[in-house]
Write a protein that holds these residues in place. Structure first.
Motif, mmCIF file in Angstrom:
data_model
loop_
_atom_site.group_PDB
_atom_site.id
_atom_site.type_symbol
_atom_site.label_atom_id
_atom_site.label_comp_id
_atom_site.label_asym_id
_atom_site.label_seq_id
_atom_site.Cartn_x
_atom_site.Cartn_y
_atom_site.Cartn_z
ATOM 1 N N ASP A 199 0.845 -1.196 0.000
ATOM 2 C CA ASP A 199 0.000 0.000 0.000
ATOM 3 C C ASP A 199 0.883 1.249 0.000
ATOM 4 N N ILE A 200 0.422 2.318 -0.644
ATOM 5 C CA ILE A 200 1.210 3.554 -0.739
ATOM 6 C C ILE A 200 1.532 4.115 0.648
ATOM 7 N N ARG A 201 0.641 3.896 1.597
ATOM 8 C CA ARG A 201 0.892 4.378 2.968
ATOM 9 C C ARG A 201 2.080 3.652 3.584
ATOM 10 N N VAL A 202 2.145 2.349 3.383
ATOM 11 C CA VAL A 202 3.262 1.561 3.911
ATOM 12 C C VAL A 202 4.557 1.931 3.200
ATOM 13 N N GLU A 203 4.464 2.144 1.886
ATOM 14 C CA GLU A 203 5.643 2.587 1.128
ATOM 15 C C GLU A 203 6.171 3.900 1.691
ATOM 16 N N ALA A 204 5.264 4.805 2.038
ATOM 17 C CA ALA A 204 5.675 6.131 2.514
ATOM 18 C C ALA A 204 6.370 6.056 3.862
ATOM 19 N N TYR A 205 5.692 5.434 4.864
ATOM 20 C CA TYR A 205 6.342 5.425 6.171
ATOM 21 C C TYR A 205 7.506 4.436 6.230
ATOM 22 N N GLY A 206 7.479 3.414 5.349
ATOM 23 C CA GLY A 206 8.623 2.512 5.266
ATOM 24 C C GLY A 206 9.859 3.208 4.719
ATOM 25 N N THR A 207 9.646 4.133 3.786
ATOM 26 C CA THR A 207 10.767 4.895 3.222
ATOM 27 C C THR A 207 11.324 5.867 4.258
ATOM 28 N N ILE A 208 10.450 6.408 5.095
ATOM 29 C CA ILE A 208 10.917 7.267 6.187
ATOM 30 C C ILE A 208 11.790 6.463 7.147
ATOM 31 N N ASP A 209 11.408 5.223 7.400
ATOM 32 C CA ASP A 209 12.225 4.342 8.240
ATOM 33 C C ASP A 209 13.591 4.107 7.599
ATOM 34 N N GLU A 210 13.599 3.990 6.282
ATOM 35 C CA GLU A 210 14.853 3.818 5.542
ATOM 36 C C GLU A 210 15.753 5.049 5.734
ATOM 37 N N VAL A 211 15.159 6.230 5.650
ATOM 38 C CA VAL A 211 15.914 7.464 5.911
ATOM 39 C C VAL A 211 16.536 7.406 7.302
ATOM 40 N N ASN A 212 15.720 7.010 8.272
ATOM 41 C CA ASN A 212 16.164 7.003 9.663
ATOM 42 C C ASN A 212 17.368 6.094 9.863
ATOM 43 N N SER A 213 17.396 4.990 9.135
ATOM 44 C CA SER A 213 18.524 4.064 9.259
ATOM 45 C C SER A 213 19.825 4.705 8.799
ATOM 46 N N PHE A 214 19.769 5.461 7.718
ATOM 47 C CA PHE A 214 20.988 6.121 7.233
ATOM 48 C C PHE A 214 21.381 7.305 8.116
ATOM 49 N N VAL A 215 20.399 7.920 8.759
ATOM 50 C CA VAL A 215 20.735 8.957 9.742
ATOM 51 C C VAL A 215 21.512 8.315 10.891
ATOM 52 N N GLY A 216 21.059 7.141 11.327
ATOM 53 C CA GLY A 216 21.783 6.423 12.379
ATOM 54 C C GLY A 216 23.194 6.070 11.954
ATOM 55 N N LYS A 217 23.364 5.692 10.691
ATOM 56 C CA LYS A 217 24.710 5.388 10.200
ATOM 57 C C LYS A 217 25.586 6.634 10.197
ATOM 58 N N ALA A 218 25.018 7.769 9.810
ATOM 59 C CA ALA A 218 25.786 9.018 9.809
ATOM 60 C C ALA A 218 26.233 9.373 11.220
ATOM 61 N N VAL A 219 25.336 9.183 12.194
ATOM 62 C CA VAL A 219 25.697 9.448 13.599
ATOM 63 C C VAL A 219 26.857 8.550 14.009
ATOM 64 N N ALA A 220 26.810 7.285 13.603
ATOM 65 C CA ALA A 220 27.884 6.354 13.950
ATOM 66 C C ALA A 220 29.207 6.750 13.296
ATOM 67 N N ASP A 221 29.140 7.378 12.124
ATOM 68 C CA ASP A 221 30.345 7.768 11.385
ATOM 69 C C ASP A 221 30.986 9.053 11.914
ATOM 70 N N LEU A 222 30.230 9.854 12.642
ATOM 71 C CA LEU A 222 30.698 11.185 13.047
ATOM 72 C C LEU A 222 31.516 11.157 14.337
ATOM 73 N N ASP A 223 32.515 12.024 14.400
ATOM 74 C CA ASP A 223 33.256 12.267 15.630
ATOM 75 C C ASP A 223 32.335 13.044 16.571
ATOM 76 N N LYS A 224 32.054 12.458 17.736
ATOM 77 C CA LYS A 224 31.040 13.039 18.626
ATOM 78 C C LYS A 224 31.488 14.352 19.260
ATOM 79 N N THR A 225 32.779 14.641 19.233
ATOM 80 C CA THR A 225 33.259 15.914 19.780
ATOM 81 C C THR A 225 33.246 17.001 18.714
ATOM 82 N N LYS A 226 33.858 16.716 17.590
ATOM 83 C CA LYS A 226 33.931 17.702 16.511
ATOM 84 C C LYS A 226 32.541 18.050 15.967
ATOM 85 N N PHE A 227 31.648 17.089 15.960
ATOM 86 C CA PHE A 227 30.329 17.282 15.345
ATOM 87 C C PHE A 227 29.205 17.186 16.377
ATOM 88 N N LYS A 228 29.482 17.666 17.587
ATOM 89 C CA LYS A 228 28.500 17.548 18.669
ATOM 90 C C LYS A 228 27.153 18.155 18.281
#
Length: 344
Positions: A173-202
């Motif tokens: 369903d288009i609704r599931v596609e939409a919020y599922g894609t938002i979940d996909e975004v969130n996963s890459f945001v989590g990866k970016a957080v893991a990649d960042l130096d927590k002091t330099k990029f606080k």
């Protein structure tokens, strides 16, 4: 889940009250629940659905078919079970009045409701880990399962459907596609957080962690099809994104041409998040055409969020001393932060 059954005026609610008191459950953490009430974002620890038979009677008066009532009841139980499993502190209590004894009612609606209530009570007993029969204020345990390990699989999606807040739809369903894609975004945001130096990029890490929560809010809003919808995404989040976009754009060198996604690992993850956010926005636009009541905030938020990820990716590269790579065949499309008019 705990199912409490007993005759009329046999002290079921008082027994439940004493049971919760013994377990030291705070009154402010207990809520009476009814079908149609949203389960999203509740801070309560105990939900009580009492007088189930009254809900069945009303459904019968509304001339719903028996199988439709039972199917809706099963869906309610399914949603309550999912809510309960999300936190070990949570408990759902169902209270029903035993109608298997006494004179058969003359009213055909009440007679029908009596049968349907019996089916609902059977299902409640089946799905509950604990069942208590209360007679004259005394509780008798007739089912007591040991605590089970929380499992993430439910098997309810094996036939290609998934649960929403207030219903079920096909998984494509288009609704599931939409919020599922938002979940996909969130996963890459989590990866970016893991990649960042927590002091330099606080500051950026704090941004991204807040964004992850806001993405959950947006996804929850898109997944809500209940009759009483309450929206979670705060429009103030859009204003905050715009503020941060301006601040981050000032950190990176002036931009005239399109740049290639990449640079540091964190910057690359942010570019991936940006492109998926664009896809999520397109899907939300499609969904809004099918759901006129959908608020504008999720689509507006996603629109700004993709711009934020672009500005953030460039700022991350700048702080790490990594130059953006311009697209070699790009015309000059940006001037003072805005897209330039097409060159002749």
């Amino acid at each position: 889940m705990h199912f409490i059954i007993g005759g009329a005026y046999n002290g079921k609610k008082q027994w439940v009250k004493e049971e919760l008191k013994k377990k030291k459950r705070l009154p402010e953490k207990i809520k009476e629940w009814l079908p149609g009430d949203s389960l999203d974002g509740l801070s309560y620890e105990v939900l009580i659905w009492s007088s189930i038979e009254n809900w069945v009677i009303q459904a019968c008066r509304d001339q719903a078919k028996e199988e439709e009532i039972l199917e809706e009841f099963k869906e309610c139980i399914h949603q309550l079970v999912l809510w309960e499993k999300q936190d070990l502190k949570r408990t759902v209590m169902l209270i029903g009045t035993d109608q298997s004894k006494g004179i058969v009612p003359l009213d055909p609606i009440i007679r029908r409701a009596r049968d349907v209530s019996g089916w609902c009570f059977q299902y409640s007993a089946l799905k509950s880990g604990r069942v208590t029969r209360v007679w004259y204020g005394i509780g008798e345990e007739i089912k007591m399962e040991e605590a089970k390990i929380m499992r993430i699989y439910t098997r309810t999606g094996d036939k290609g459907q998934t649960s929403l807040i207030g219903g079920r739809v096909d998984k494509d369903d288009i609704r599931v596609e939409a919020y599922g894609t938002i979940d996909e975004v969130n996963s890459f945001v989590g990866k970016a957080v893991a990649d960042l130096d927590k002091t330099k990029f606080k500051d950026i890490v704090e941004d991204l962690e807040a964004i992850q929560h806001e993405l959950f809010d947006a996804g929850g809003d898109l997944a809500n099809v209940s009759s009483k919808r309450e929206w979670k995404l705060d429009v103030k989040a859009i204003d905050q994104l715009e503020l941060r976009i301006d601040q981050l754009m000032d950190e990176a060198p002036d931009l005239e041409r399109f740049v290639l996604p990449g640079g540091t690992a964190a910057s690359a993850s942010l570019h991936v998040a940006r492109t998926i956010t664009r896809r999520a926005e397109r899907l939300v636009v499609s969904l809004s055409k099918a759901d006129a009541e959908l608020p504008a905030a999720p689509q507006q938020y996603l629109n700004r969020l993709s711009d934020y990820f672009f500005a953030c990716a460039r700022a991350v590269n700048a702080r790490d001393g990594v130059a953006d790579v311009e697209y070699i065949r790009s015309a000059k499309v940006f001037r003072t932060g805005k897209r330039a008019p097409k060159e002749e």
